[in-house]
Design an enzyme around this catalytic site. Sequence first.
Site, short mmCIF file in Angstrom:
data_model
loop_
_atom_site.label_atom_id
_atom_site.label_comp_id
_atom_site.label_asym_id
_atom_site.label_seq_id
_atom_site.Cartn_x
_atom_site.Cartn_y
_atom_site.Cartn_z
N LYS A 98 2.84 -41.50 6.22
CA LYS A 98 1.62 -41.74 6.63
C LYS A 98 1.65 -40.79 8.04
CE LYS A 98 -0.88 -45.10 6.64
NZ LYS A 98 -2.06 -44.08 6.34
N GLU A 107 -2.25 -47.01 12.83
CA GLU A 107 -2.30 -47.38 11.37
C GLU A 107 -0.97 -48.55 11.41
OE1 GLU A 107 -3.91 -43.63 9.14
OE2 GLU A 107 -1.83 -43.66 9.46
#
Length: 236
Positions: A98, A107
Site C-alpha cells: 500500500k 493507513e
Amino acid sequence: MTQDELKQMVATAAVQEILAILPPQSLIGMGTGSTVNYLIDALQTHASYFRGVVSSSDKTSQLLQERGFKVLDANQVTSLPLYIDGADEIDPHGNMIKGGGGALTREKIVASLADQFICICDATKLVNVLGVFPLPVEVIPMASAQIQRFLESIGGNVELRKTKTDLNQNFVTDNQAWILDVKGLVIDQPLALETQLNQLPGVICNGVFAVQSADTLLVTLNDKVQTIHFRKDKNN
Ligand code: 5RP
C-alpha cells in the site's frame, strides 16, 4: 468494464458488507485512494449511521466531511471494529503493498486500531508474490540517501517520489516526509521485510502490510464481486 467501473462495483458491494457487519452508531476506519473515494460516495446516504470515521489522510478527511460524515482524530478512539481500504497489490495470504497514494503511514496507524481489515480492489491488484508494484517507503528527508543505499543493497531500484504536476518537486506526505519508491524487490517474505525496514533509522513506515494484513478481501473478478476470507494463521 473499465478499471474505474470495477472499483465502483466493489465499493458499492462493500456498503452492504459494512452495514451487515456494523450495528448503527459504530465507528469505522477509512483508507485512501480512488476505490475508497467511490466507497465514501456510495456510503454517503448512510453517513448518520456512523458515530464517527477515523480517516487515513487529509484527502479522505476532506471528502468524508463534504459527504456529511463526522471525522474523528485517531487519538479520540481506543479501537475500531473495522478498517476498510484499497491496496496496490494483495497476495494469496492477504499481505499487501500500500502507499501508492502516499498515505501508507496513516493507513497503517488506523488499520492497527481496527479489529478487522477489509480490503476492496479490482482483480488487477491480485498477485502471487508482492513486488511488481514499487514498494513505497516513507522517510525523514535527512535520512533519505542512507535509506536509499540500504534499499539498493538488498536489490531495490529506488526513486524519490516526485509530484505528478512537477517532476522537480518532491512529493511531500501529510506527515511532511518523503517517499522512496522501490522497484525490483521480490517480496516472498513480507513480514520479514516489513520488520527489517522498520528497523532503519529514518524510516517512518514502509508499504508492506503484513502485520496489518487483510482479514477479508472484496474483489471484482470476472465482473462479479467475490469475497475471500484469509486464515488467521496465514503463512507470511
Ligand atoms: C494509498 C493506498 C491505496 O489504497 C492504494 O494506492 C490503492 O489506490 P486505488 O484505490 O486508487 O487503486 O495505499 O496510499
